[in-house]
Design an enzyme around this catalytic site. Structure first.
Site, mmCIF file in Angstrom:
data_model
loop_
_atom_site.group_PDB
_atom_site.id
_atom_site.type_symbol
_atom_site.label_atom_id
_atom_site.label_comp_id
_atom_site.label_asym_id
_atom_site.label_seq_id
_atom_site.Cartn_x
_atom_site.Cartn_y
_atom_site.Cartn_z
ATOM 1 N N HIS A 56 3.709 7.121 -15.653
ATOM 2 C CA HIS A 56 3.072 6.039 -14.896
ATOM 3 C C HIS A 56 2.287 5.107 -15.833
ATOM 4 O O HIS A 56 1.066 4.953 -15.710
ATOM 5 C CB HIS A 56 2.152 6.602 -13.806
ATOM 6 C CG HIS A 56 1.941 5.636 -12.670
ATOM 7 N ND1 HIS A 56 1.679 6.042 -11.382
ATOM 8 C CD2 HIS A 56 1.945 4.274 -12.624
ATOM 9 C CE1 HIS A 56 1.529 4.988 -10.599
ATOM 10 N NE2 HIS A 56 1.687 3.904 -11.332
ATOM 11 N N ILE A 57 3.014 4.468 -16.731
ATOM 12 C CA ILE A 57 2.390 3.603 -17.743
ATOM 13 C C ILE A 57 2.706 2.129 -17.520
ATOM 14 O O ILE A 57 2.555 1.316 -18.431
ATOM 15 C CB ILE A 57 2.823 4.008 -19.168
ATOM 16 C CG1 ILE A 57 4.350 3.899 -19.319
ATOM 17 C CG2 ILE A 57 2.329 5.412 -19.503
ATOM 18 C CD1 ILE A 57 4.828 3.987 -20.763
ATOM 19 N N GLY A 58 3.136 1.773 -16.318
ATOM 20 C CA GLY A 58 3.555 0.395 -16.058
ATOM 21 C C GLY A 58 2.552 -0.659 -16.463
ATOM 22 O O GLY A 58 2.912 -1.711 -16.994
ATOM 23 N N GLU A 88 2.400 13.447 -9.227
ATOM 24 C CA GLU A 88 1.939 12.996 -10.541
ATOM 25 C C GLU A 88 0.684 13.768 -10.938
ATOM 26 O O GLU A 88 -0.280 13.809 -10.165
ATOM 27 C CB GLU A 88 1.668 11.484 -10.516
ATOM 28 C CG GLU A 88 2.934 10.664 -10.254
ATOM 29 C CD GLU A 88 2.702 9.154 -10.301
ATOM 30 O OE1 GLU A 88 1.558 8.729 -10.576
ATOM 31 O OE2 GLU A 88 3.649 8.405 -10.069
ATOM 32 N N ALA A 114 7.614 1.478 -8.972
ATOM 33 C CA ALA A 114 6.772 1.140 -7.822
ATOM 34 C C ALA A 114 5.952 2.350 -7.378
ATOM 35 O O ALA A 114 4.798 2.514 -7.796
ATOM 36 C CB ALA A 114 7.643 0.614 -6.681
ATOM 37 N N ARG A 115 6.532 3.208 -6.546
ATOM 38 C CA ARG A 115 5.866 4.417 -6.066
ATOM 39 C C ARG A 115 6.879 5.547 -5.955
ATOM 40 O O ARG A 115 8.023 5.341 -5.563
ATOM 41 C CB ARG A 115 5.204 4.183 -4.701
ATOM 42 C CG ARG A 115 3.923 3.366 -4.752
ATOM 43 C CD ARG A 115 2.792 4.153 -5.411
ATOM 44 N NE ARG A 115 1.522 3.435 -5.413
ATOM 45 C CZ ARG A 115 1.076 2.664 -6.379
ATOM 46 N NH1 ARG A 115 1.840 2.486 -7.457
ATOM 47 N NH2 ARG A 115 -0.100 2.077 -6.312
ATOM 48 N N LEU A 145 11.610 -8.364 -4.262
ATOM 49 C CA LEU A 145 11.545 -9.447 -5.248
ATOM 50 C C LEU A 145 10.255 -10.240 -5.084
ATOM 51 O O LEU A 145 10.242 -11.396 -4.665
ATOM 52 C CB LEU A 145 12.771 -10.368 -5.112
ATOM 53 C CG LEU A 145 12.976 -11.414 -6.210
ATOM 54 C CD1 LEU A 145 13.091 -10.743 -7.569
ATOM 55 C CD2 LEU A 145 14.226 -12.235 -5.942
ATOM 56 N N GLY A 146 9.146 -9.563 -5.439
ATOM 57 C CA GLY A 146 7.856 -10.229 -5.490
ATOM 58 C C GLY A 146 7.554 -10.627 -6.913
ATOM 59 O O GLY A 146 8.450 -10.958 -7.692
ATOM 60 N N ARG A 147 6.279 -10.570 -7.289
ATOM 61 C CA ARG A 147 5.880 -11.016 -8.636
ATOM 62 C C ARG A 147 6.520 -10.180 -9.734
ATOM 63 O O ARG A 147 7.074 -10.707 -10.700
ATOM 64 C CB ARG A 147 4.357 -10.965 -8.761
ATOM 65 C CG ARG A 147 3.600 -11.863 -7.785
ATOM 66 C CD ARG A 147 2.099 -11.675 -7.957
ATOM 67 N NE ARG A 147 1.316 -12.453 -7.016
ATOM 68 C CZ ARG A 147 0.908 -12.016 -5.838
ATOM 69 N NH1 ARG A 147 1.232 -10.794 -5.455
ATOM 70 N NH2 ARG A 147 0.190 -12.778 -5.035
ATOM 71 N N ILE A 148 6.448 -8.857 -9.603
ATOM 72 C CA ILE A 148 6.990 -7.978 -10.641
ATOM 73 C C ILE A 148 8.513 -8.013 -10.629
ATOM 74 O O ILE A 148 9.158 -8.096 -11.678
ATOM 75 C CB ILE A 148 6.472 -6.542 -10.464
ATOM 76 C CG1 ILE A 148 4.942 -6.506 -10.576
ATOM 77 C CG2 ILE A 148 7.091 -5.614 -11.503
ATOM 78 C CD1 ILE A 148 4.313 -5.173 -10.215
ATOM 79 N N ARG A 150 11.723 -8.319 2.370
ATOM 80 C CA ARG A 150 11.346 -8.530 3.773
ATOM 81 C C ARG A 150 11.550 -9.993 4.160
ATOM 82 O O ARG A 150 11.772 -10.314 5.318
ATOM 83 C CB ARG A 150 9.883 -8.127 3.986
ATOM 84 C CG ARG A 150 9.641 -6.630 3.811
ATOM 85 C CD ARG A 150 8.216 -6.254 4.190
ATOM 86 N NE ARG A 150 7.987 -4.834 4.029
ATOM 87 C CZ ARG A 150 7.510 -4.266 2.933
ATOM 88 N NH1 ARG A 150 7.213 -5.021 1.894
ATOM 89 N NH2 ARG A 150 7.323 -2.968 2.860
#
Length: 324
Positions: free
Chosen positions: A285-287, A266, A236-237, A153-156, A177
């Site tokens: 991967h168009i985030g 990818e 994310a990844r 739960l960071g910025r995104i 974390r």
């Protein structure tokens, strides 16, 4: 100072790079081999790196002249941070400017997965829209009042949680974390253990920074702990998810569906068995693929290069330890 830019970026960034103290090196083609990449870097003092190029120990050993790297991305899991820091190479990324765009992508994937959107669109395209109504065919899920579990739960992740609460009045739980007191205060988010996140969430959305410690964190064992109606969303990844285990979980009804903007490999191979399933939606991967986000990334990345050239700390420096 010579700056290597491997691909053109939006105009706002290019204009900033036309700086009196910058000699810009720009190749005449987009796709470079490893050897070509190294050749350009060996002639440069700094790099503005576009795309996921592996900047490992071998890279730093072959390019000891590099003093600064500005990434055109938020993630930096493809960079050997310890090696860059040991060599006093300044490294920067582009946080904040793509938070809304990436959260929008996760939110879209969640809705598409809940209603099996890609599968049903392909049915229409292939003439499979039957005139016979079947009350039990291709049923999806409603999201109103469900529980969204944010992993990271960071910025995104915060933007994703905010959208889920506003649109569907979803309950927000998260695993991080560290505690996000702002999200707890503003969104009534509840911090939980990873085990509780798996067992409780109707939707799990991955937004954490990826490190080798989290490789295949979502696998056969974790899927078994999730609800059978659960949706798994990943912007994310790709390394977070073991795709062979995800396939089995989707086929066998261990979880309801998945929405991916990132994959292990990818581009995703066209023969991937995931593409055969009706309960998955996959994007290429168009985030960050909006005009606003990509322009913001260009501006931040170029500003980092200009700051370094002018002898100032990069505004979004990843490894401030280089100055200690």
């Amino acid at each position: 100072m010579k700056v290597f830019l491997n691909k053109r970026i939006p105009t706002i960034g290019m204009q900033l790079l036309h700086h009196k103290d910058i000699e810009l090196i720009l190749p005449n083609k987009d796709e470079l081999s490893r050897e070509e990449w190294l050749s350009y870097c060996q002639k440069s003092d700094a790099i503005l790196s576009v795309g996921k190029v592996n900047l490992d120990r071998d890279f730093f050993e072959q390019c000891p002249n590099i003093k600064a790297i500005a990434l055109y991305s938020v993630g930096y899991d493809h960079v050997d941070i310890a090696e860059a820091t040991a060599r006093k190479v300044a490294l920067s990324n582009t946080p904040d400017v793509l938070s809304h765009a990436t959260a929008d992508t996760a939110f879209l994937l969640m809705q598409m997965t809940a209603r099996k959107a890609s599968f049903n669109l392909e049915k229409v395209k292939k003439g499979g829209w039957s005139t016979h109504f079947n009350p039990l065919a291709h049923l999806g899920q409603e999201l109103h009042g469900k529980t969204i579990g944010i992993f990271g739960l960071g910025r995104i992740g915060y933007e994703m949680a905010k959208q889920c609460k506003a649109a569907f009045n979803m309950k927000i739980i998260y695993h991080n974390r560290s505690r996000n007191e702002n999200a707890e205060r503003e969104l009534q988010a509840t911090y939980v253990s990873f085990e509780t996140l798996l067992q409780t969430a109707d939707v799990i959305s991955i937004h954490a920074n990826y490190t080798p410690k989290e490789h295949y964190l979502f696998n056969k064992d974790t899927f078994a702990k999730m609800k059978s109606n659960a949706l798994l969303i990943n912007t994310a990844r790709g390394g977070f998810i073991r795709e062979s285990d995800l396939y089995d979980a989707l086929v066998n009804g261990v979880i309801f569906g998945a929405g991916l903007d990132v994959t292990e490999q990818e581009p995703l191979p066209v023969n991937s068995p995931l593409l055969e399933l009706e309960n998955i939606n996959i994007f290429p991967h168009i985030g960050s693929a909006t005009e606003q986000a990509r322009e913001g990334m260009a501006k931040v990345a170029a500003e980092n290069i200009v700051a370094f050239i002018e002898g100032k700390p990069m505004p979004t420096l990843v490894n401030p330890e280089i100055y200690s």
